[in-house]
Scaffold this active site. Structure first.
Site, short mmCIF file in Angstrom:
data_model
loop_
_atom_site.label_atom_id
_atom_site.label_comp_id
_atom_site.label_asym_id
_atom_site.label_seq_id
_atom_site.Cartn_x
_atom_site.Cartn_y
_atom_site.Cartn_z
N TYR A 39 -2.85 11.24 29.60
CA TYR A 39 -1.57 10.68 30.06
C TYR A 39 -1.84 9.45 30.94
O TYR A 39 -1.23 8.40 30.75
CB TYR A 39 -0.79 11.74 30.84
N HIS A 59 -0.93 5.31 30.40
CA HIS A 59 -0.12 4.57 31.38
C HIS A 59 -0.92 3.45 32.05
O HIS A 59 -0.34 2.44 32.46
CB HIS A 59 0.50 5.53 32.40
N TRP A 105 6.56 5.10 21.67
CA TRP A 105 5.81 5.57 22.84
C TRP A 105 5.89 7.09 22.93
O TRP A 105 4.91 7.76 23.23
CB TRP A 105 6.35 4.91 24.11
#
Length: 157
Positions: free
Chosen positions: A18, A22, A74
């Site tokens: 994750y 990002h 996304w």
């Protein structure tokens, strides 16, 4: 600005992946976030819980983002890492109940500077003119001595 916050949950062991995504967020997604009316997004974590805080321009900002094509793509990348519901991240909205702003972190407004007047470039003067402009040394004027007060005659007895 309207402040919004919500929680999301990661799947076990998904934090590293994750964060990697990002840290390398797509430029087109950032542009879509802005176009949707989202000014800031800040995410905090207490694995597996994510806490997201945002500042938005209007109530429809998040819905515009979540229904955009770029966010749908996304979401396909994020779905293996997070809990989703109906194609959108499963989130829990939070209500703001307290805010304190002391103003401490706010930058002072810079003082407005007046525009400086441009001076015309000085013309070069001939050396003879420079010499003529020099001041002659001041002449010393003799001063008259100041009068001393007359001495009083000593009184005799």
């Amino acid at each position: 600005m309207i402040r919004r916050a919500f929680t999301m949950r990661l799947k076990p062991g998904a934090m590293a992946e994750y964060r990697k995504h990002h840290d390398n967020i797509w430029a087109e997604l950032v542009a879509e976030v802005r176009r949707s009316g989202i000014a800031t997004i800040t995410t905090f974590e207490a694995d597996p819980v994510l806490f997201l805080f945002s500042e938005i321009t209007d109530e429809g900002a998040w819905n515009r983002l979540w229904t955009s094509d770029v966010h749908r793509r996304w979401g396909e990348v994020m779905e293996p890492l997070m809990h989703f519901k109906d194609g959108i991240v499963d989130f829990g909205a939070l209500r703001e109940i307290f805010r304190l702003d002391t103003g401490l972190g706010k930058a002072k407004k810079p003082a407005v500077k007046k525009a400086a007047k441009k001076k015309a470039p000085a013309k070069k003067k001939a050396p003879a003119m420079k010499a003529a402009k020099k001041k002659a040394p001041a002449k010393k004027v003799a001063k008259k001595p100041a009068k001393k007060p007359a001495k009083k005659a000593a009184r005799r007895k």
